[in-house]
Each structure stands twice: as C-alpha cells, then as structure tokens.
Write an enzyme that holds these catalytic residues in place. Structure first.
Site, mmCIF file in Angstrom:
data_model
loop_
_atom_site.group_PDB
_atom_site.id
_atom_site.type_symbol
_atom_site.label_atom_id
_atom_site.label_comp_id
_atom_site.label_asym_id
_atom_site.label_seq_id
_atom_site.Cartn_x
_atom_site.Cartn_y
_atom_site.Cartn_z
ATOM 1 N N LYS A 151 30.876 29.499 41.110
ATOM 2 C CA LYS A 151 30.353 30.455 40.132
ATOM 3 C C LYS A 151 29.162 29.878 39.357
ATOM 4 O O LYS A 151 28.349 30.613 38.812
ATOM 5 C CB LYS A 151 31.454 30.920 39.205
ATOM 6 C CG LYS A 151 32.447 31.801 39.981
ATOM 7 C CD LYS A 151 33.406 32.551 39.124
ATOM 8 C CE LYS A 151 34.247 33.511 39.959
ATOM 9 N NZ LYS A 151 35.117 32.802 40.924
HETATM 10 C C1 LIG Z 1 35.560 33.449 42.209
HETATM 11 C C2 LIG Z 1 36.019 32.536 43.313
HETATM 12 C C3 LIG Z 1 36.239 32.995 44.634
HETATM 13 C C4 LIG Z 1 36.113 34.458 45.009
HETATM 14 O O1 LIG Z 1 34.773 34.878 45.068
HETATM 15 P P1 LIG Z 1 34.403 36.442 45.028
HETATM 16 O O2 LIG Z 1 32.935 36.486 44.996
HETATM 17 O O3 LIG Z 1 35.042 36.965 43.774
HETATM 18 O O4 LIG Z 1 34.988 37.066 46.245
HETATM 19 C C5 LIG Z 1 36.599 32.077 45.606
HETATM 20 N N1 LIG Z 1 36.762 30.767 45.306
HETATM 21 C C6 LIG Z 1 36.559 30.284 44.059
HETATM 22 C C7 LIG Z 1 36.786 28.834 43.786
HETATM 23 C C8 LIG Z 1 36.178 31.139 43.015
HETATM 24 O O5 LIG Z 1 36.004 30.642 41.767
#
Ligand SMILES: *Cc1c(COP(=O)(O)O)cnc(C)c1O
Length: 497
Positions: A112
């Site tokens: 993120k």
């Molecule tokens: C948010 C997240 C995901 C999922 O990603 P999306 O874009 O919401 O599908 C997968 N792995 C981690 C570690 C995350 O923080």
C-alpha cells in the site's frame, strides 16, 4: 483533449482526473472510471531502459492528462525516493520457477506504500489546480495496514492533516505500535472503544455531514479520503505491471511481445484491476490470476457468475485480504456491462439489498482473461514452508496465498507462460504467522525474538520500519468512545465550540 472520468452509477456525472482525485468517490456511491483505457505511447523496448520513476511517468501521464509534465514529475519524484529501501523501488526476484514482484520496500513494508506515498502529492496538486484554498483533512478508519501507510504517506505533507481511527482492541500489537509511534505534526491517531465497523461508520457519517462540512469550510478545512477506490490510488498501481514486463525484457527473461501471466493476492480488487488496465494499455499479459484466501467470494464469482457476500467472515493469517465486499470489482462489472451505469447500478442495488447479484453469460464471457482460485490456511502455510525449504526465500502470508494459487493453476492448466506473482508484504510484517508456518514450535517466542530468528533464517536485513518500533516512543494515546469521534476531530482542528 483531457481524458474524462465517469461515474459507474450515473452516465452523466463526469470529472477530470484531478477532480476525481479530490472527490474520491462519485455521487450515489459510484466510482470514477476513465472513459477509455489509453494505449501506451512508448514502446516496451524503450520503456525497458527506464527506471521505475521513468516508467511511472510514461504510464501515469496518459491517465492524469490535466497534470502538467512538471506537476506529475514532481509528484513521482517526491514519492519514489529514499523512503524506499532499494533504489529500484520495486524488485523482481526469480524463485522456484516464478518471478516475485516485491512491492514492499516502502516505509511501512506493505504494497500500500506504493500508492499511498504518491497520493498526498497527487491530492495537493489537484487541490491547487482546482483552486482549493482549504487545508485537506484526510479521515481514515483502519483495520491495521491502510492507516499506517496513509499516515506515513501524509506525514508532514504541507497543506494536509491526517486523522486515523482504529479499533483499540482490534488490531495486532505490531500494527498498533506502528501507528501510535507515527511522527509528523499533522498526524493524529485515535483508538476507539468499538470494532472496525464502528470506526468506519463514524468516519462515513462525518463525510456525509453537511453542517460539519460547512463548519470546516468556515475554518479553512475540507475532508478527503485515502481509500483504495480513489483513482489516485488505482493509477499508480498500473505501473507495477508495465514495470515488471519491461524489467523481464531488460533482463532477457522474455522477448518483446511474449505473453506473461500475473498472479495477484486479492482483497478489494484494486491491485488486480490495475493489472487488467496494464493489459488493456498494451502490455502482453495473458491470464490475470486472482488469488483469494478462505474468504473466497471472488473465486466463487469467477466460477459461477454470482457474487454472494452472504457467508461467514473468516479471520485468516492474511488479514489484508479478509474482505467480503471487493469494492473495486464494481469497475469491472461496469465495463463488462458495456459501460452502462444503469445496469451496473442495478447489480449494486442487489448487492446492497440482498447481498448478492448474478451477471449475464455475456458479461462473464468478457472476463475470461481472469482465473480465480483460493488457498486454505493449511495450503498457505505449506507454501511458505516449502518455498523456504527449497530455496531459502521467505514469503509473507499474502504472497503465499498467491504462490499456492499459482501452483493450482499450473497443475490444472499446464500453462508454462512466464509468470509474475505480486508480493504484497514483507514477511517481517506478519512474522508470527510466517515463522509458525516454518515450524509451529516458534509460537512460544516473543514477537521481537521471532523478528531476529526470521533475520537469521532468511539472511534479509530487518527493515527500518521494524527497527523503528522496537524503541520508538508512543506519540498518540487518545482513546475515545465511538460516539465522540466527531468531537475529537473538531478538537484536533481547533473548531470545538
Ligand atoms: C491490501 C492488501 C492486499 C489486497 O490488495 P487489493 O488491492 O485490496 O486487492 C493484499 N496483500 C496485502 C499485504 C495488502 O495490504
């Protein structure tokens, strides 16, 4: 001509890129989508000689057409700098027959960071372009990861404040420590007596409170959102897949035009949707493999055409994928419905009222590049252990879900196309689950003992994000009742009467 964004729920609501970023969500709960997906204007071989920032510019300029070159380059260069612990920003490593795209080298060691480190710059630039004079107040409810990544992204960004609410007893000790030690004069972190839903509800209430908006405006503030449905978070993610392809090309792993597959551990469907946009831009991607944990609502959807959230919510070792409403899927539904907002709105109304909807065969046909599958908790742990024993490489639980699903796909299809697996978090972020997968006897050790043991096993240096919280002082200790969230916000902004 500027690329125009349209709401998925109203054919007549449009916005420029900067307006869509400022607004976050369209009216009536719609999401903004570009009216068409632009084609790459630079050849893949030309892109293969650029660094991450260079590729990011070539991709993002096609979507954020009302940003000047200078503005966009400023955003990119401010975001993708020394905050990342490798100069490449994202790294591809080849292990056990697949290419793992490590997206976790930013400040909070989860992917993120990739989008949340640039969003503050996109947002403040958008505010300037649209003559917004107010200070932007980012309001976020978090179940753990998003809050910290947003805090790190917005800390000390001029013209912004960020306020994060989390459930006081609903996040992991490491996650809480990461948030309450956050530095930055414009940051506030507040625990609430309640669960994540209470925090989320409180935040949504403030967003839709017209009297509060007016009061804020008088005092020179306005709210905005760092939620993953903002196109300011979606567009930067398209870069991962263009960058992966051209990096494989530069390394001689593929030849220009050769297809690759991608596997994405999925929750809110943002990351994998970005991969499908990269494909539409012209990156030769064959299959988009959507990996779920035991909350396998997306697997069932791709199998049957029915999206049904009426089921038990399962707490897994990959908590960032524990989700039953994948918000960004709406963008794919809208597209498959022929970009018809009325049709999409009817599906979303069904989801709201009955918790389920079923798409038509024609729509399913348009999604045949997607393959969905899931990994159980046992399969996820086994993937971590087997990879470690075979190669010495240690994956986090989310990446392990994707790795296990890739194995299933390979067994079912025999498709040997070269494959990129999105690696979304550092194993240091989910140390206990990762170490228990390798040997359940580790469960007796403390979190920081496990950190040191993970370092010994993997030979990977302990990330700064973890070192920081070993000794960092607690800077935020406010806890409030869920009814008092608005009062706390006013107190922070100095507008409490
Ligand atoms: C948010 C997240 C995901 C999922 O990603 P999306 O874009 O919401 O599908 C997968 N792995 C981690 C570690 C995350 O923080």
């Amino acid at each position: 001509m500027d690329l125009i964004y349209k709401s998925t729920r109203n054919n007549n609501e449009t916005a420029t890129a900067s307006e869509a970023i400022l607004k976050g969500l369209a009216n009536e709960g719609g999401l903004f989508v570009p009216e068409r997906i632009p084609k790459l204007e630079t050849s893949l071989s030309e892109l293969s000689s650029m660094d991450y920032r260079g590729v990011a510019y070539e991709v993002m300029k096609l979507f954020l057409t009302d940003f000047t070159e200078e503005e966009l380059k400023h955003c990119i260069n401010s975001a993708y700098d020394k905050k990342f612990d490798i100069p490449e920003i994202a790294r591809l490593v080849k292990e056990d027959g697949a290419h793992y795209l490590e997206l976790f080298h930013g400040a909070t060691i989860a992917f993120k960071d990739m989008a949340l480190s640039i969003l503050p710059y996109l947002l403040t630039t958008s505010a300037r372009k649209n003559h917004v004079k107010n200070e932007i107040v980012i309001l976020t409810a978090t179940s753990g990861d998003t809050g910290k990544a947003a805090l790190a992204g917005f800390a000390d960004v001029p013209g912004t404040r960020i306020i994060v609410f989390y459930p006081k007893n609903g996040v992991s000790p490491i996650q809480e420590k990461q948030m309450v030690t956050q530095r930055g004069d414009n940051t506030s972190v507040i625990g609430i007596h309640g669960n994540f839903d209470d925090a989320q509800t409180g935040v949504k209430k403030m967003f839709s409170d017209a009297a509060l908006a007016e009061e804020m405006n008088q005092a020179g503030f306005q709210f905005s959102s760092a939620n993953s449905i903002n196109i300011g978070r979606l567009v930067p993610q398209i870069v991962y897949y263009v960058y992966s392809y051209v990096t494989l090309l530069a390394k001689g792993e593929i030849t220009e035009g050769e297809n690759i597959n991608v596997v994405v551990p999925t929750g809110n469907f943002g990351n994998i949707l970005a991969a499908s946009y990269a494909k539409e831009m012209g990156v030769p991607i064959a299959k988009l493999i959507c990996a779920s944990n035991e909350n396998k609502v997306l697997y069932d959807f791709f199998e049957t055409g029915c999206y049904d959230k009426n089921r038990e919510f399962i707490l897994t070792s990959s908590p960032s994928m524990d989700i039953l409403i994948s918000s960004n899927l709406e963008r794919l539904i809208y597209q498959a419905a022929g970009r018809d907002a009325d049709k999409n709105r009817a599906f979303m109304a069904d989801l709201n009222e009955k918790g389920a909807y079923t798409i038509t065969d024609d729509m399913r046909n348009q999604m045949k590049d997607f393959y969905g599958n899931y990994a159980s908790e046992e399969e996820t742990a086994k993937a971590i252990k087997e990879m470690y024993e075979k190669t010495g490489y240690i994956m986090d639980t989310h990446t392990a879900v994707a790795s296990a699903v890739y194995k299933k796909y390979l067994a079912a299809s025999g498709d040997e196309t070269k494959t990129v697996i999105a690696s979304t978090a550092s194993p240091y972020k989910f140390t206990r689950s990762v170490m228990n997968a390798i040997d359940p006897a580790y469960d007796k050790q403390t979190d920081f003992e496990l950190v040191d043991e993970l370092c010994r096993l993997s030979g990977v240096k302990v990330p700064q994000a973890i070192e920081d919280i070993r000794s960092a002082p607690v800077l935020h200790d406010t806890v409030c009742e869920k009814e008092d969230m608005c009062r706390e916000v006013k107190k922070i902004l100095g507008i409490l009467k």
